[in-house]
Design an enzyme around this catalytic site. Structure first.
Site, mmCIF file in Angstrom:
data_model
loop_
_atom_site.group_PDB
_atom_site.id
_atom_site.type_symbol
_atom_site.label_atom_id
_atom_site.label_comp_id
_atom_site.label_asym_id
_atom_site.label_seq_id
_atom_site.Cartn_x
_atom_site.Cartn_y
_atom_site.Cartn_z
ATOM 1 N N GLY A 239 -36.833 50.017 -154.323
ATOM 2 C CA GLY A 239 -35.924 48.873 -154.266
ATOM 3 C C GLY A 239 -36.012 48.202 -152.907
ATOM 4 O O GLY A 239 -36.320 47.024 -152.802
ATOM 5 N N PHE A 240 -35.676 48.979 -151.874
ATOM 6 C CA PHE A 240 -35.773 48.537 -150.474
ATOM 7 C C PHE A 240 -34.952 47.279 -150.216
ATOM 8 O O PHE A 240 -35.252 46.513 -149.308
ATOM 9 C CB PHE A 240 -37.240 48.331 -150.081
ATOM 10 C CG PHE A 240 -38.121 49.504 -150.439
ATOM 11 C CD1 PHE A 240 -37.877 50.748 -149.892
ATOM 12 C CD2 PHE A 240 -39.155 49.367 -151.348
ATOM 13 C CE1 PHE A 240 -38.665 51.842 -150.227
ATOM 14 C CE2 PHE A 240 -39.944 50.459 -151.696
ATOM 15 C CZ PHE A 240 -39.705 51.701 -151.132
ATOM 16 N N ARG A 620 -24.493 65.891 -142.037
ATOM 17 C CA ARG A 620 -25.061 66.999 -142.806
ATOM 18 C C ARG A 620 -26.258 66.512 -143.616
ATOM 19 O O ARG A 620 -26.232 65.410 -144.173
ATOM 20 C CB ARG A 620 -24.008 67.559 -143.771
ATOM 21 C CG ARG A 620 -24.519 68.731 -144.600
ATOM 22 C CD ARG A 620 -23.623 69.043 -145.791
ATOM 23 N NE ARG A 620 -22.290 69.517 -145.413
ATOM 24 C CZ ARG A 620 -22.026 70.764 -145.007
ATOM 25 N NH1 ARG A 620 -22.981 71.645 -144.919
ATOM 26 N NH2 ARG A 620 -20.796 71.109 -144.699
ATOM 27 N N PRO A 624 -32.524 68.711 -148.165
ATOM 28 C CA PRO A 624 -33.582 68.790 -147.143
ATOM 29 C C PRO A 624 -34.920 68.197 -147.583
ATOM 30 O O PRO A 624 -35.572 67.504 -146.796
ATOM 31 C CB PRO A 624 -33.716 70.301 -146.903
ATOM 32 C CG PRO A 624 -32.401 70.872 -147.305
ATOM 33 C CD PRO A 624 -31.894 70.017 -148.422
ATOM 34 N N LYS A 693 -23.701 61.251 -143.249
ATOM 35 C CA LYS A 693 -23.817 59.839 -142.873
ATOM 36 C C LYS A 693 -25.055 59.318 -143.611
ATOM 37 O O LYS A 693 -25.579 59.981 -144.485
ATOM 38 C CB LYS A 693 -23.975 59.708 -141.353
ATOM 39 C CG LYS A 693 -22.830 60.349 -140.556
ATOM 40 C CD LYS A 693 -22.835 59.954 -139.080
ATOM 41 C CE LYS A 693 -23.809 60.746 -138.252
ATOM 42 N NZ LYS A 693 -23.694 60.519 -136.790
ATOM 43 N N GLY A 694 -25.527 58.139 -143.287
ATOM 44 C CA GLY A 694 -26.686 57.581 -143.998
ATOM 45 C C GLY A 694 -27.994 57.992 -143.350
ATOM 46 O O GLY A 694 -28.040 58.367 -142.184
ATOM 47 N N GLY A 696 -31.434 56.645 -145.127
ATOM 48 C CA GLY A 696 -32.575 55.903 -145.648
ATOM 49 C C GLY A 696 -33.088 54.826 -144.717
ATOM 50 O O GLY A 696 -34.292 54.612 -144.603
ATOM 51 N N GLU A 697 -32.208 54.139 -144.045
ATOM 52 C CA GLU A 697 -32.638 53.001 -143.237
ATOM 53 C C GLU A 697 -32.798 53.343 -141.767
ATOM 54 O O GLU A 697 -33.729 52.877 -141.112
ATOM 55 C CB GLU A 697 -31.696 51.831 -143.481
ATOM 56 C CG GLU A 697 -31.860 51.400 -144.929
ATOM 57 C CD GLU A 697 -30.912 50.329 -145.389
ATOM 58 O OE1 GLU A 697 -31.222 49.162 -145.153
ATOM 59 O OE2 GLU A 697 -29.880 50.671 -145.993
HETATM 60 MO MO1 MOS Z 1 -30.992 48.332 -148.398
HETATM 61 S S1 MOS Z 1 -32.139 46.914 -147.442
HETATM 62 O O1 MOS Z 1 -29.490 48.024 -147.718
HETATM 63 O O2 MOS Z 1 -31.122 48.206 -150.061
#
Ligand code: MOS
Length: 731
Positions: A239-240, A620, A624, A693-694, A696-697
């Site tokens: 998706g990104f 956390r 993994p 927390k997050g 991916g980005e």
């Molecule tokens: Mo992301 S760029 O917040 O789907």
């Protein structure tokens, strides 16, 4: 955390289905009677369609429908995602004769086969009245909008102390202006959908990060009740950010299906995905940093111009992280939006944070160089426990540990300070660079439902979308560890509006929204089954003891400080309802430190990245296996952004010249060396009960900065644009 018994070790739960091809993506669906659609698109960048000729298209055997304009009352705009609507942009093609960008659809063609539809779409011709276009930040005719004066308060300038006043009496000042290009997300799965009517009810299969927005947006577009629409998006092939909202083709497919009385599949071509979906806009950054001679940063200014479209204001949030990377007490951010003649740009992985960190961390590197300081030591000396903007504490912040651990794993102490001072025997120049990244700790409302069966099966339904990041694995592992059951007994349902409400999955908030709701539902399940509050449980026996085949519980989660009734209502209407990064009493960010080695070949100046060490603080680690994959993937994206990727704007006719995967160069296997990732893995004590927390980005944020800094270390040359390619290094 205590050691996990081998039976509870959770690999990617859908890995086997994925590699054996068992997973069905949205447009893999082939219902009986399926017709295929293709789009015809505008060949001008701006103006008006004066006439269309569809005769040749209609004559292609197998063509069932050529539609150039929706009927009266048949189609409405779904509105812009950031303007109270559901679409990636407010402009909906086929509603009038206006052309706002090159590649805007002018017709949808439906035929028995994809080949016939594609052939016919290419035969649709139009005549146009053309207008002058403005295509980039410097073009004549752009309109510059002051963001703070135009958009709601959440998009105001971030300011602390007196940046300009302090800069004037700092010992040292460094300054740079940075140009970041247009990029496209390019998920492998193209944008597409299958629309099917069952009587008056519409079912849409589509790979999306936002099935709720598709449902409610289509309801608004087609003038029907949202209850009559279901959207099914169990897997997304990447998706990104590009699949974060309703796409303009989905309503067209639904209308075509209604008109033909048959299910209709529409899959955009790669070139159409470049021109008729969101992208990372061009941005320009001016950064000024003032410091004492010992390297204490006292003031910074970060000004940004960002491209948007004529029809929507896609806001910028670039300074959100640069205000928080260090404890700089005097900071002024400023953001302007530049209207150009394109489709509306939008979110692409680390949409603001990656460009912002490249600009800011390059300037920080200049400062360290000018002062003769080690860039790691200078960063350590400027760390902060409080948010400089609000004065609040960070919920958790392990920047120092990320830097220390990363430096150790990388062997940073062997670096020699002077640019150009490290060389291989064959003359290859070696550079070592470091940069920090940060990303807001956001959270979204979520509903989780758990159904436990007397055969031991557990079905978990929760808001979220699986785009490969591993939300299913994180949910399954959380439930498996809580109840002491194998992950294989757990099925996870996400991305399906027939289940619980579905919020947009983006902003790195997927796990931080889903897991607390799942955790609360687990508590409810234990109560309903009379189980102890924690520890392993015999769920099958407990369900059997109730005398029922299934026991179902539900729980909701809302972010700290958010009014539950308001955000849950927005969730149920398919609208964004994210909270953070500023919460009552604390500010939440994830952090990362990247260490990069570049090697620059002596003759042609080819830049290689043989190794990267990245250490992330994402609270956390919920899963993994998939977390490590996220972090490595973010680094690959950073390498692409630093050295490869740019969408080339066609200055003559608008649109993008390299609109395919041959000409839009992304890193391939041979471009990627060793990527060593590690996590602090300390639960965040405040953001949610699970402590996540997050990730991916933030994974990508700072990678390009570290690469640019490594190139400076190798060559003494500072490049203030991306991508940095070998032609920059020639001469
Ligand atoms: Mo992301 S760029 O917040 O789907």
């Amino acid at each position: 955390m205590t050691a996990i018994p081998p039976t509870l070790r959770t690999e990617r739960v859908d890995a086997r289905d994925k590699v054996t091809g068992a997973v069905r993506y949205g447009t893999d669906r082939v219902p009986p009677g399926l017709l295929h659609a293709a789009l015809a698109v505008a060949t001008i960048a701006k103006g008006r369609v004066t006439s269309t000729d569809t005769a040749a298209a209609e004559a292609v055997p197998g063509v069932r429908l050529v539609l150039t304009r929706a009927g009266e009352g048949e189609l409405a705009s779904a509105g812009f995602l950031l303007g109270g609507g559901y679409g990636f942009q407010s402009l909906q093609p086929l509603m009038d004769d206006r052309i706002a960008y090159r590649g805007q659809p002018i017709a949808i063609v439906v035929a028995d086969t994809p080949v016939a539809a594609t052939e016919a779409a290419a035969l649709v011709t139009a005549t146009y009245e053309t207008e002058q276009v403005s295509l980039d930040l410097d073009a004549e005719g752009v309109e510059v909008v002051e963001q703070a004066a135009t958009l709601p308060p959440m998009f105001a300038d971030l300011v602390a102390g007196d940046a300009e006043g302090t800069l004037a009496d700092c010992d040292v000042r460094v300054e740079g202006t940075y140009d970041l290009p247009v990029q496209h997300q390019n998920p492998m799965e193209l944008i597409g959908c299958v629309a099917e009517w069952e009587g008056d009810d519409l079912v849409v299969h589509e790979g999306s990060q936002n099935s709720g927005a598709i449902r409610h947006g289509l309801a608004a577009q087609l003038g029907i009740d949202a209850e009559r629409i279901q959207v099914i998006s169990p897997y997304v092939g990447g998706g990104f950010g590009q699949k974060n909202s309703l796409q303009p083709g989905t309503a067209l497919a639904a209308i075509a299906a209604r008109r033909t009385g048959r299910p209709v599949k529409l899959v955009s071509t790669r070139m159409q995905v470049f021109h008729n979906a969101s992208f990372r806009p061009a941005s320009r950054h001016r950064v000024v940093i003032g410091a004492d001679r010992d390297g204490t940063m006292r003031a910074a200014v970060h000004e940004v111009d960002q491209q948007t479209s004529r029809h929507d204001l896609y806001p910028g949030s670039y300074t959100e992280i640069t205000a928080r990377l260090y404890g700089i007490p005097n900071f002024r951010g400023h953001q302007r939006l530049v209207r150009t003649d394109v489709q509306t740009p939008g979110y692409m992985r680390a949409p603001y944070e990656h460009p912002a960190a490249f600009a800011f961390e390059s300037t920080v590197d200049d400062l360290a160089h000018q002062l003769g300081l080690d860039p790691v030591a200078m960063r350590l000396a400027n760390d902060s426990t409080a948010d400089p903007i609000t004065g609040q504490p960070f919920s958790s912040r392990h920047v120092t540990e990320c830097l220390r651990r990363g430096a150790e794993r990388f062997g940073w102490e062997r670096r020699t300070h002077e640019p150009g001072s490290m060389r291989a025997a064959d003359g290859t120049r070696i550079g070592w660079g470091v940069a920090l990244g940060a990303y807001k700790g956001a959270a979204v409302p979520a509903v989780a439902r758990i159904t436990a069966s007397s055969d031991g099966g557990l079905r978990v339904e929760v808001g979220g979308h699986e785009m490969g990041q591993g939300i299913r694995t994180a949910v399954a592992r959380t439930v498996a560890l809580d109840l002491g059951v194998p992950a294989a007994d757990i099925s996870v349902v996400v991305g399906d509006t027939r289940s619980v409400p579905q919020h947009l999955t983006a902003g790195s908030w997927g796990t931080a929204g889903a897991l607390p709701a799942v955790g609360a539902a687990l508590g409810e399940l234990r109560k309903a089954l009379g189980l102890a509050a924690d520890g392993p449980a015999d769920v099958a026996a407990a369900v059997a003891a109730t005398g029922q085949a299934n026991v179902e519980v539900e729980a909701t989660y809302t972010a700290p400080g958010q009014p539950p009734e308001i955000v849950l209502d927005r969730l149920r209407r398919g609208l964004p309802a994210a909270g953070g990064p500023v919460y009552p009493g604390f500010t939440a960010f994830s952090f990362v430190a990247h260490f990069v080695e570049v090697r620059i070949e002596p003759v042609i100046g080819r830049i290689r990245v043989p190794r990267v060490v990245s250490v992330a603080d994402c609270g956390r680690v919920a899963s993994p296996v998939t977390a490590a994959s996220q972090l490595r993937g973010g680094v690959v994206w950073g390498i692409g952004a630093a050295l490869r990727e740019a969408s080339e704007v066609d200055p003559r006719y608008g649109g993008f010249l390299n609109a395919d995967l041959a000409e839009y160069t992304i890193p391939v296997n041979a471009d990627i060396g060793d990527i060593d990732v590690d996590f602090i893995d300390v639960p965040d004590p405040l953001l949610n009960d699970i402590g996540v927390k997050g990730l991916g980005e933030v994974s990508m944020v700072g990678v390009a900065g570290a690469i640019g800094n490594a190139i400076f270390h190798a060559t003494g040359k500072r490049f203030r644009h991306l991508p940095i390619r070998l032609d920059d290094l020639l001469g």
